[in-house]
Design a protein around this motif. Structure first.
Motif, short mmCIF file in Angstrom:
data_model
loop_
_atom_site.label_atom_id
_atom_site.label_comp_id
_atom_site.label_asym_id
_atom_site.label_seq_id
_atom_site.Cartn_x
_atom_site.Cartn_y
_atom_site.Cartn_z
N GLU A 1 0.83 -1.21 0.00
CA GLU A 1 0.00 0.00 0.00
C GLU A 1 0.87 1.26 0.00
N LEU A 2 1.89 1.27 0.82
CA LEU A 2 2.77 2.43 0.88
C LEU A 2 3.61 2.58 -0.38
N ALA B 1 8.43 1.20 -0.31
CA ALA B 1 7.56 1.51 0.83
C ALA B 1 8.17 2.62 1.67
N TYR B 2 9.49 2.61 1.83
CA TYR B 2 10.13 3.65 2.63
C TYR B 2 10.03 5.00 1.92
N GLY C 1 7.62 5.73 -0.05
CA GLY C 1 6.20 6.05 0.07
C GLY C 1 5.83 6.63 1.42
N VAL C 2 6.36 6.04 2.51
CA VAL C 2 6.00 6.54 3.84
C VAL C 2 6.62 7.90 4.11
N THR D 1 4.18 10.36 1.67
CA THR D 1 2.73 10.24 1.72
C THR D 1 2.26 10.36 3.16
N VAL E 1 0.13 9.36 6.19
CA VAL E 1 -0.54 8.13 6.59
C VAL E 1 -1.31 8.39 7.88
N VAL F 1 10.26 1.62 7.98
CA VAL F 1 8.94 2.01 7.50
C VAL F 1 7.97 2.11 8.67
N LEU G 1 5.40 5.45 10.75
CA LEU G 1 3.93 5.43 10.70
C LEU G 1 3.31 6.48 11.63
#
Length: 643
Positions: A304-305, A401-402, A404-405, A408, A410, A431, A435
């Motif tokens: 998802e990320l 993912a990293y 992305g986080v 983005t 969250v 990651v 969060l």
């Protein structure tokens, strides 16, 4: 006795249903605006009486009664009271080591109630103190409440009292074989609650999904479950020590009405989609509002990320650089450059921007330089982030993912629970650290079950990354030393794969059978031999569950088809024939699961991790009662059947 408690539980459910209907009518009648307050009514999805607590004398806070129940929700039933298992008064039943409720000193015994199929089917009474009580739960008669206590000595639900070590005063009623072992001090950890009933429950056939086990939670488990939301803990335990039970019940506890509300959802993370299916049944039984929590496989969260379609595939790292912490630091540097290069104030760097800067390090290295191994790694990456996504290579998933986080926004969770945490790679921990967890961490795992040496080798490294060390700078690790799931015979067999220093684990199931090991004449014969042994296990477990775990499932699938078995639509792991069900897994899919009987195929084919057989060890310990090993090649060194 069981019939009486069943009748009381029926009334309990009827009253809860009435309360739920009344609650709904109140909500419908109210005009919802900022000047109205909704009436708070405890509504349970299903009422279950967990146990009963007997006091030495009547208590004014209970309207003169000298006993009450612990259940899934609070209820004042007039002639009986039920307190939620999450309320502070439940300490009288679970007997944790500290922070006792004031009624604890008045407890003389408890009745532990066991359920099966939604009905009370068994119980065990226990008395506390040096004197035996003739009748724990006599028929209630008219009682005159005693006079109030002197000022400063408040009693009743909700007050406080000094710590009392009443766990050392347990005397078993009608002790059985397990009680005898407890009295001789052979079982590690706190004194067991209802050991004989617990043992009977452990030996009973299991369902495919995990169930809530509120009645037989042990005091150390309850203590881990009921810690404050902001408190961090790492629970290290061998297979079958109750880690997943703690994970599910902790999520429910943190979301109960008896606990201070947390800021955000509880996020429960596990290794696979099969794990999610396994724990969802317990979570749904314990938590009425499923909008308060999320349970996800780690791969799904990462995808998802990363902006990838869901695959449910575990991460496979080909080189350490795929998952190393140093990759996260390079991405941090690339992110800083991407932000510095933006023209408009408030403009945000995109994943493509950050990835482009990461690749540009080949031309303009970061301030501290770029080592040769990272030059090689960056050169082999696809040229753009979009091409990286299109490759769908799981070894790049942590990288994406990293990024992305970092780029983005969250939703920040209120508490994060991570199960099977030994298999999370360093960049995946990075990651999770981004969060925005507003609460604490509950981390559960077993370093002996690591699948790869590309994951952290100690919990101290995890604690350091997440900055959750205790006041002494150490990882907040507690050891779970009692085995609940697998028999002693299965654990002894599997523990041969561990270093001698790591083999210490006491199993509460001492009366099991030795695992059986059968060698096939040839590799070609192995799939048919596997099915033969699996069908024998099915006959033994009755309503229980049987799994086949193999690194080469296609060969077993072909044998199943030849014998007329059919796979469930969209689920190649579940096979059915004539009313029987078999589960077929590669080892990475079996993590966190349990079965009454297990067939492990060709142990020599299981991958090793720095000389350790963590993957095979996990597979062998999925069995609760019966374990069969079939092989054509020699067994791994050290794995032998006891004579």
């Amino acid at each position: 006795m069981v019939a009486d408690e069943m009748a009381k539980e029926k009334r309990y459910n009827e009253e809860l249903s009435k309360n739920a209907a009344r609650h709904q009518r109140l909500r419908s009648a109210q005009t919802q605006n900022t000047w109205t307050t909704s009436t708070s009514t405890d509504v349970a999805m299903a009422g279950e009486l967990v146990g009963r607590v007997a006091l030495g004398s009547p208590d004014a806070s209970l309207d003169g009664a000298r006993d009450f129940y612990i259940g899934t929700a609070y209820l004042d039933g007039g002639d009986f009271k039920v307190f939620s298992w999450t309320a502070k008064v439940a300490c009288t039943y679970y007997r944790k080591a500290a922070e006792h409720h004031e009624l604890c000193e008045n407890v003389v015994g408890v009745r532990v109630l066991a359920h099966q199929g939604g009905r009370i089917v068994d119980y065990q009474d226990e008395t506390f103190g040096p004197e035996q009580v003739a009748e724990l739960f006599p028929e209630r008669r008219l009682q005159i409440p005693r006079a109030p206590f002197a000022k400063g000595r408040a009693r009743g639900v909700g007050a406080s009292t000094p710590d009392i070590d009443h766990s050392a005063k347990i005397v078993e009623v009608a002790p059985g074989p397990e009680s005898a072992r407890v009295s001789r001090g052979l079982v590690p950890g706190p004194v067991l609650r209802a050991p004989d009933l617990l043992r009977r429950q452990l030996a009973a056939p299991k369902t495919a999904a995990m169930s809530a086990v509120l009645a037989t939670l042990q005091s150390d488990q309850y203590e881990a479950i009921t810690r404050p939301a902001r408190e961090n803990q790492i629970l290290q335990g061998h297979p079958g020590t109750g880690k997943t039970i703690v994970a599910a019940h902790r999520a429910a506890y943190l979301l109960s009405k008896d606990v201070a509300p947390i800021s955000g959802k509880v996020l429960v993370l596990g290794p696979t989609v099969e794990y999610v299916k396994h724990v969802q049944g317990a979570l749904r039984a314990l938590i009425a509002d499923d909008s308060q929590y999320e349970v996800k496989p780690i791969p799904t969260l990462l995808e998802e990320l990363a902006g990838l379609p869901r695959s449910d595939m575990p991460t496979e790292s080909f080189v350490l650089q795929d998952v190393d912490q140093s990759l996260a630091r390079l991405i941090d540097a690339a992110y800083s450059r991407a932000r510095a290069g933006l023209d408009d104030v408030g403009e945000k760097a995109t994943a493509s921007d950050v990835y482009a800067e990461l690749r540009w390090f080949l031309e303009d290295p970061p301030a501290n330089g770029l080592e040769a191994e990272w030059v090689r790694y960056l050169r082999e990456l696809p040229t753009t982030f979009e091409r990286l996504q299109a490759s769908r290579i799981t070894s790049y998933r942590g990288l994406m993912a990293y990024i992305g986080v970092r780029t983005t926004r969250v939703e920040n969770p209120g508490h994060v629970i991570v199960d099977e945490a030994q298999d999370i790679h360093p960049i995946e921990w990075e990651v999770l650290g981004w969060l925005g967890n507003r609460g604490g961490w509950t981390i559960l795992g077993d370093m002996n079950q690591r699948r790869t040496d590309h994951t952290f080798g100690s919990w101290k490294e995890v604690a350091n990354l997440l900055a959750i060390e205790d006041s002494d700078g150490q990882a907040p690790v507690e050891i779970l030393a009692r085995g609940y799931r697998s028999t002693a015979q299965i654990l002894r067999f599997a523990n041969q794969l561990l270093p001698a220093r790591d083999r210490h684990l006491y199993s509460l199931q001492q009366d099991g059978e030795e695992p059986t090991v059968t060698r096939a004449v040839s590799l070609r014969e192995l799939p048919e031999l596997t099915l033969s042994r699996a069908t024998k296990l099915l006959a033994r477990v009755g309503a229980g569950t049987v799994a086949i775990i193999t690194v080469e499932p296609l060969a077993v699938q072909a044998a199943l088809v030849r014998r007329g078995w059919q796979a469930d639509f969209g689920d190649a792991s579940t096979w059915r024939s004539g009313g029987q069900t078999l589960t077929l897994f590669p080892p990475e899919r079996a993590r966190g699961l349990e079965f009454d009987g297990v067939v492990v195929v060709e142990p020599a084919a299981f991958p090793e991790n720095v000389g350790r057989q963590g993957v095979l060890y996990t597979a062998l310990t999925r069995a609760n009662r019966l374990l069969t090993v079939v092989h054509s090649r020699p067994l791994p060194r050290g794995l032998r059947v006891r004579a």
